[in-house]
Design a protein around this motif. Structure first.
Motif, PDB file in Angstrom:
ATOM      1  N   TRP A  74       0.899  -1.362  -0.175  1.00 57.75           N
ATOM      2  CA  TRP A  74       0.109  -0.007  -0.009  1.00 57.75           C
ATOM      3  C   TRP A  74       1.042   1.097  -0.181  1.00 57.75           C
ATOM      4  O   TRP A  74       2.207   1.115   0.178  1.00 57.75           O
ATOM      5  CB  TRP A  74      -0.989  -0.158   1.232  1.00 57.75           C
ATOM      6  N   GLU A  75       0.342   2.543  -0.036  1.00 56.55           N
ATOM      7  CA  GLU A  75       1.273   3.546  -0.275  1.00 56.55           C
ATOM      8  C   GLU A  75       2.149   3.831   0.848  1.00 56.55           C
ATOM      9  O   GLU A  75       3.120   4.172   0.590  1.00 56.55           O
ATOM     10  CB  GLU A  75       0.055   5.000  -0.396  1.00 56.55           C
ATOM     11  N   SER A 129      -4.786  -0.487 -10.104  1.00 53.55           N
ATOM     12  CA  SER A 129      -5.058   0.446 -11.025  1.00 53.55           C
ATOM     13  C   SER A 129      -4.158   1.462 -11.656  1.00 53.55           C
ATOM     14  O   SER A 129      -3.203   1.784 -11.034  1.00 53.55           O
ATOM     15  CB  SER A 129      -6.398   1.460 -10.154  1.00 53.55           C
ATOM     16  N   PRO A 165       1.959  -3.876  -6.184  1.00 55.33           N
ATOM     17  CA  PRO A 165       0.989  -3.256  -5.195  1.00 55.33           C
ATOM     18  C   PRO A 165      -0.423  -4.060  -5.183  1.00 55.33           C
ATOM     19  O   PRO A 165      -0.844  -4.690  -6.102  1.00 55.33           O
ATOM     20  CB  PRO A 165       0.738  -2.088  -5.969  1.00 55.33           C
ATOM     21  N   GLN A 210       1.270   6.757  -9.831  1.00 50.86           N
ATOM     22  CA  GLN A 210       1.827   7.455  -8.613  1.00 50.86           C
ATOM     23  C   GLN A 210       3.237   6.710  -8.122  1.00 50.86           C
ATOM     24  O   GLN A 210       4.317   7.328  -7.734  1.00 50.86           O
ATOM     25  CB  GLN A 210       0.926   7.007  -7.506  1.00 50.86           C
ATOM     26  N   ASP A 219      -3.993   4.513 -12.052  1.00 50.70           N
ATOM     27  CA  ASP A 219      -3.773   6.043 -11.415  1.00 50.70           C
ATOM     28  C   ASP A 219      -2.520   5.365 -10.153  1.00 50.70           C
ATOM     29  O   ASP A 219      -1.747   6.249  -9.982  1.00 50.70           O
ATOM     30  CB  ASP A 219      -5.032   6.552 -10.724  1.00 50.70           C
ATOM     31  N   HIS A 220      -2.766   4.397  -9.541  1.00 46.23           N
ATOM     32  CA  HIS A 220      -2.024   4.099  -8.481  1.00 46.23           C
ATOM     33  C   HIS A 220      -0.589   3.540  -9.048  1.00 46.23           C
ATOM     34  O   HIS A 220       0.305   4.034  -8.402  1.00 46.23           O
ATOM     35  CB  HIS A 220      -2.291   2.807  -7.744  1.00 46.23           C
TER      36      HIS A 220
END
Length: 416
Positions: free
Chosen positions: A244-245, A270, A266, A276, A272-273
């Motif tokens: 996770w982040e 997605s 991860p 990042q 978007d993730h």
């Protein structure tokens, strides 16, 4: 006394109805609640159609996906060793059923009907049962009563009991009495045995956790991944699984300042993730699993696993493992990397997971709070002049091997 018990059962059934009503109302607004309600529509019609009245079924029930993985070794042993028996697999949660509804080892896969008198009686009339096996935390009183009344051998496997559970409260004695409906409770640890003895439940055997057998089987059957193999080359690799982040922030900072190879898988894949993550890797050569090939991957420093379903096979290429989720609600599966002989790191929220606690005690897993605790440990693991990694790898492999065997004990008890 009988009237008192019946009154409590009436209240229990009322509670189940209120629970169902709440989910029914929510299903107009919530997709998971909608799956829960819609998936149970027509279950009995499906059973009428699919059940062979001339066969005997072993009913295996799992709450969700994690419990299914604990029950899976038993299902597969039944199908290999007892072809005369069929298996019906039920789930309580959509997150288990929707993922495994096409699991073809079981003869029938469906949702478990809500736990009421009527549903329990109807289920047992439709399905000729040899035995029933519940996994870990599933205690449904109406079904337990019906199974007991019909003299169907009933078991729970990989169970673990904790003092805070209702069974062990002064007001939970009635609830605890239903544990005696099981012919045998196969538990993970001796603490569970002592707790059960405190409420006069004696039909208990400590066998450990069947997940150890499952991960050992996965490791023996894992797929080769040419891209990951090319990426690894002859280098040591740090693998972060289900990150996770907060996990990724730590690991990317370490990666940016050290000459190592890293695989990031991860939890959220997605676009978007993934983008990042890519921003955090700027300045280093990275590739995405779905957008690369072996020739390109071999020259990269970081490989991002931007898809699901291959992590268990990816782990075999690692030397040091990091399991995500420990800075959130809890860590993900620690046994999958450990079976390959990897020392494991994870965040502070791990104490609800028995295997993680035991791994920490054994020295094969290391909880961390921040980069000040993580970075020095990683430095030690990747130090070529230090034997820490080799020793930790051997200990991790031994830990898993020593805890295998629960499935065999359960099979002998139930099927002889």
């Amino acid at each position: 006394m009988a009237l008192k018990i019946n009154t409590k059962m009436i209240l229990y059934n009322l509670g189940i109805f209120i629970y169902w009503l709440g989910i029914y109302i929510a299903h107009f607004f919530n997709s998971k609640a909608k799956q829960f309600i819609d998936g149970r529509r027509g279950v009995f019609d499906m059973l009428k159609e699919k059940v062979d009245p001339n066969s005997k079924y072993v009913w295996v029930h799992a709450a969700s996906l994690g419990e299914f993985e604990q029950g899976r070794p038993i299902i597969e042993r039944i199908k290999r060793g007892h072809p005369e028996l069929k298996v019906i697999l039920t789930f309580f949660s959509p997150s288990g059923y929707e993922v495994r509804k096409n699991y073809d080892v079981a003869d029938i896969v469906c949702y478990m009907p809500m736990d009421t008198w009527f549903n329990a009686r109807k289920f047992l009339k439709l399905v000729p049962l040899h035995s029933a096996i519940f996994v870990k935390y599933e205690f449904w009183l109406c079904f337990l009563n019906a199974l007991h009344s019909n003299k169907i051998p009933t078991y729970i496997v990989s169970a673990i009991f904790r003092e805070e559970q209702l069974f062990f409260k002064w007001y939970g004695k009635w609830y605890a009495s239903f544990l005696k409906r099981f012919n045998r409770l196969f538990v993970q640890d001796s603490n569970s045995v002592q707790l059960l003895k405190s409420v006069s439940v004696e039909n208990v055997t400590v066998v450990g956790d069947t997940r150890f057998d499952r991960v050992a089987e996965i490791a023996s059957q894992c797929n080769d991944l040419p891209i990951v193999e090319a990426f690894k080359g002859g280098r040591l690799v740090l693998i972060a699984g289900s990150s996770w982040e907060p996990d990724e922030n730590l690991l990317c900072e370490y990666f940016q300042n050290h000459d190592i190879k890293m695989i990031l898988a991860p939890h959220v894949t997605s676009e978007d993730h993934v983008q990042q993550i890519c921003k955090k890797l700027e300045g280093k050569k990275y590739v995405r699993y779905t957008k690369t090939n072996p020739d390109e991957a071999k020259d990269a420093d970081c490989l991002i696993i931007d898809c699901i379903g291959i992590l268990t096979s990816v782990y075999k290429y690692g030397n040091v493992g990091y399991v995500g989720g420990g800075f959130g609600v809890g860590i993900h599966n620690t046994l999958e990397p450990a079976v390959y002989g990897m020392p494991i790191f994870f965040g502070p929220n791990y104490k609800r997971f028995r295997e993680a606690v035991e791994m920490v005690k054994a020295g094969v897993a290391h909880p961390i709070e921040n980069k000040e605790t993580l970075f020095p440990l990683l430095d030690e693991m990747f130090n070529p002049d230090c034997s820490t990694l080799a020793n930790s790898s051997a200990e991790a492999r031994n830990f898993v091997q020593q805890n295998c065997g629960a499935t065999e004990i359960v099979m002998k008890e139930i099927f002889g």
